[in-house]
Design a protein around this motif. Structure first.
Motif, PDB file in Angstrom:
ATOM      1  N   ALA A 183      42.585  26.894  35.528  1.00 21.66           N
ATOM      2  CA  ALA A 183      41.650  26.653  34.481  1.00 21.66           C
ATOM      3  C   ALA A 183      40.296  28.216  35.296  1.00 21.66           C
ATOM      4  N   PHE A 184      40.983  29.096  33.793  1.00 15.39           N
ATOM      5  CA  PHE A 184      40.359  30.540  34.461  1.00 15.39           C
ATOM      6  C   PHE A 184      40.129  30.746  33.078  1.00 15.39           C
ATOM      7  N   LEU A 185      38.480  31.265  32.599  1.00  8.92           N
ATOM      8  CA  LEU A 185      37.534  32.663  32.161  1.00  8.92           C
ATOM      9  C   LEU A 185      38.601  31.791  30.725  1.00  8.92           C
ATOM     10  N   GLY A 186      38.288  30.725  30.505  1.00  6.46           N
ATOM     11  CA  GLY A 186      38.359  29.750  29.025  1.00  6.46           C
ATOM     12  C   GLY A 186      39.752  29.713  28.533  1.00  6.46           C
ATOM     13  N   LYS A 187      40.540  29.771  29.117  1.00  4.57           N
ATOM     14  CA  LYS A 187      42.991  29.135  29.709  1.00  4.57           C
ATOM     15  C   LYS A 187      42.874  28.711  30.212  1.00  4.57           C
ATOM     16  N   ALA A 188      43.939  28.123  30.243  1.00  3.35           N
ATOM     17  CA  ALA A 188      44.549  26.445  31.080  1.00  3.35           C
ATOM     18  C   ALA A 188      45.918  27.481  31.610  1.00  3.35           C
ATOM     19  N   ASN A 189      45.891  27.643  32.381  1.00  6.60           N
ATOM     20  CA  ASN A 189      47.058  28.368  32.516  1.00  6.60           C
ATOM     21  C   ASN A 189      48.460  26.856  33.466  1.00  6.60           C
ATOM     22  N   ILE A 190      49.595  27.730  34.260  1.00 10.71           N
ATOM     23  CA  ILE A 190      50.627  26.664  34.117  1.00 10.71           C
ATOM     24  C   ILE A 190      51.603  27.633  34.639  1.00 10.71           C
ATOM     25  N   THR A 191      52.081  27.621  35.983  1.00  7.60           N
ATOM     26  CA  THR A 191      52.865  28.024  36.545  1.00  7.60           C
ATOM     27  C   THR A 191      54.506  28.034  36.138  1.00  7.60           C
ATOM     28  N   ASP A 192      55.056  28.600  36.374  1.00  6.41           N
ATOM     29  CA  ASP A 192      56.968  28.636  36.115  1.00  6.41           C
ATOM     30  C   ASP A 192      57.153  27.528  36.894  1.00  6.41           C
ATOM     31  N   GLU A 193      57.213  27.373  38.204  1.00  2.76           N
ATOM     32  CA  GLU A 193      57.534  26.345  39.268  1.00  2.76           C
ATOM     33  C   GLU A 193      56.817  24.950  38.878  1.00  2.76           C
TER      34      GLU A 193
ATOM     35  N   PRO B  18      28.042  36.337  33.083  1.00  2.00           N
ATOM     36  CA  PRO B  18      28.445  36.264  31.587  1.00  2.00           C
ATOM     37  C   PRO B  18      29.313  35.821  30.588  1.00  2.00           C
ATOM     38  N   LEU B  19      30.888  36.625  31.678  1.00  5.77           N
ATOM     39  CA  LEU B  19      32.379  35.870  31.336  1.00  5.77           C
ATOM     40  C   LEU B  19      32.016  34.778  31.381  1.00  5.77           C
ATOM     41  N   PHE B  20      31.720  34.018  32.224  1.00  6.34           N
ATOM     42  CA  PHE B  20      31.879  32.262  32.609  1.00  6.34           C
ATOM     43  C   PHE B  20      31.062  31.559  32.057  1.00  6.34           C
ATOM     44  N   GLU B  21      29.804  32.352  31.754  1.00  9.20           N
ATOM     45  CA  GLU B  21      28.778  31.097  30.745  1.00  9.20           C
ATOM     46  C   GLU B  21      29.848  31.432  28.539  1.00  9.20           C
ATOM     47  N   GLN B  22      30.413  32.497  28.732  1.00 11.07           N
ATOM     48  CA  GLN B  22      30.847  32.328  26.976  1.00 11.07           C
ATOM     49  C   GLN B  22      32.754  32.157  27.057  1.00 11.07           C
ATOM     50  N   SER B  23      32.986  31.284  28.340  1.00 12.57           N
ATOM     51  CA  SER B  23      34.522  31.052  28.454  1.00 12.57           C
ATOM     52  C   SER B  23      34.186  30.074  28.639  1.00 12.57           C
ATOM     53  N   SER B  24      32.990  28.986  28.776  1.00 18.69           N
ATOM     54  CA  SER B  24      32.697  27.749  28.968  1.00 18.69           C
ATOM     55  C   SER B  24      31.976  27.171  28.417  1.00 18.69           C
ATOM     56  N   VAL B  25      32.208  25.507  28.782  1.00 11.53           N
ATOM     57  CA  VAL B  25      31.226  24.667  27.700  1.00 11.53           C
ATOM     58  C   VAL B  25      30.094  24.882  28.608  1.00 11.53           C
ATOM     59  N   GLU B  26      28.764  24.136  28.300  1.00 12.27           N
ATOM     60  CA  GLU B  26      27.878  24.026  29.625  1.00 12.27           C
ATOM     61  C   GLU B  26      27.573  23.072  30.242  1.00 12.27           C
ATOM     62  N   PRO B  27      28.093  22.667  31.622  1.00 18.61           N
ATOM     63  CA  PRO B  27      27.958  21.624  32.350  1.00 18.61           C
ATOM     64  C   PRO B  27      26.709  20.558  31.950  1.00 18.61           C
ATOM     65  N   HIS B  28      27.333  19.450  31.921  1.00 19.13           N
ATOM     66  CA  HIS B  28      26.515  18.626  31.643  1.00 19.13           C
ATOM     67  C   HIS B  28      25.280  18.052  33.383  1.00 19.13           C
ATOM     68  N   SER B  29      24.074  17.302  32.693  1.00 24.35           N
ATOM     69  CA  SER B  29      23.120  17.914  33.368  1.00 24.35           C
ATOM     70  C   SER B  29      23.470  16.671  35.315  1.00 24.35           C
ATOM     71  N   GLN B  30      24.514  15.939  34.280  1.00 24.21           N
ATOM     72  CA  GLN B  30      25.010  15.283  35.721  1.00 24.21           C
ATOM     73  C   GLN B  30      26.545  15.588  36.288  1.00 24.21           C
ATOM     74  N   THR B  31      26.806  16.936  36.425  1.00 24.28           N
ATOM     75  CA  THR B  31      28.078  17.425  36.896  1.00 24.28           C
ATOM     76  C   THR B  31      27.683  16.745  37.857  1.00 24.28           C
ATOM     77  N   PRO B  32      28.424  15.901  38.993  1.00 18.69           N
ATOM     78  CA  PRO B  32      28.430  16.219  39.807  1.00 18.69           C
ATOM     79  C   PRO B  32      28.712  17.293  40.939  1.00 18.69           C
TER      80      PRO B  32
END
Length: 263
Positions: A74-84, A131-145
């Motif tokens: 997962a990177f900048l709001g996208k979920a990616n997978i390789t062909d392999e 700023p790019l990460f903040e725009q492309s992500s949900v705000e982490p929960h306060s209990q995120t490990p």
């Protein structure tokens, strides 16, 4: 003993999953639609409202092409997978993998780790990308490990729940963590400092699948127990309960569910 028996059954079924057939680009598109639909309450700023006020998750699932090894990320709001990796997975396994990556995004793990790095090294060049990460992500929960291995287990957990709510077999998805290391080139390359070992992930996924199906059979929302994994931003439990599709839950658990009685 019961836990060992469940693990053994998962391992035995894994051999069947491995020969279920390679997922295709069409399967990826279908899994994208399935998971985005059920994950909408978790998607926060990564969701949009349509004209009827219905929420739609906007996270795209993309093929990264050939990378020489099987991987998903997962990177900048996208979920990616390789062909392999795509070519080695059954559709149920694909749903578990992409659910995992979607979970990273809706749990804000990438943003959390970026902030960790910047806190450790103030003024680092990475600061320009915040700023790019903040725009492309949900705000982490306060209990995120803080431990990335715990974040991986959280993503395994919520991702498998997403897959199950969309009607993909959760036990087949759980078995992925046992079989992938021998089937997928590069799968075992993840470092132990950032990822749990295979045994831990298999045990967690098996427990998640069991809990999911117990909740579904009892007509309860099959959500994770941890507060940080609930859709706190969007819907209450009661609102989300109305969205659950019993036919999909039955497919996810490989059996018919008891008929729901009127309250």
């Amino acid at each position: 003993m019961a836990m060992r028996a469940r693990l053994l059954l998962t391992l035995l079924s894994a051999g069947l999953v491995a020969t279920a057939g390679a997922a295709t680009q069409q399967d990826l598109a279908r899994v994208e639609a399935d998971l985005r639909r059920v994950a909408a309450p978790w998607c926060g700023r990564l969701a949009e409202l349509d004209a009827q006020g219905r929420r739609h998750c906007t996270v795209p699932f993309e093929s990264f092409g050939s990378a020489g090894a099987g991987n998903a990320f997962a990177f900048l709001g996208k979920a990616n997978i390789t062909d392999e990796l795509l070519a080695t997975l059954s559709v149920d396994e694909l749903a578990a993998v992409m659910g995992h990556e979607l979970a990273h995004l809706v749990l804000g793990h990438g943003l959390f780790r970026m902030r960790q790095r910047l806190a450790a090294v103030p003024g680092a060049p990475d600061n320009q990308f915040l700023p790019l990460f903040e725009q492309s992500s949900v705000e982490p929960h306060s209990q995120t490990p803080a431990d990335p291995r715990a974040q991986e287990l959280d993503a395994d957990t919520l991702g498998l729940v997403f897959a199950g709510m969309a009607g993909h077999d959760v036990r087949h998805g759980a078995a992925l963590w046992r079989t992938a290391a021998r089937r997928v080139s590069g799968w075992a390359a993840h470092g132990s400092a950032t990822h749990p070992d295979t045994v831990r992930r298999l045990a967690n996924a098996t427990a998640v699948a069991d809990a999911f199906c117990r909740a579904a059979a009892a007509s309860r929302p099959p959500w994770p127990a941890a507060e940080r994994l609930l859709p706190a931003y969007e819907l209450s439990r009661d609102e989300a309960r109305q969205q659950l599709d019993r036919a999909a839950l039955a497919r996810a658990c490989g059996r018919a569910l008891p008929r729901k009685t009127a309250s």
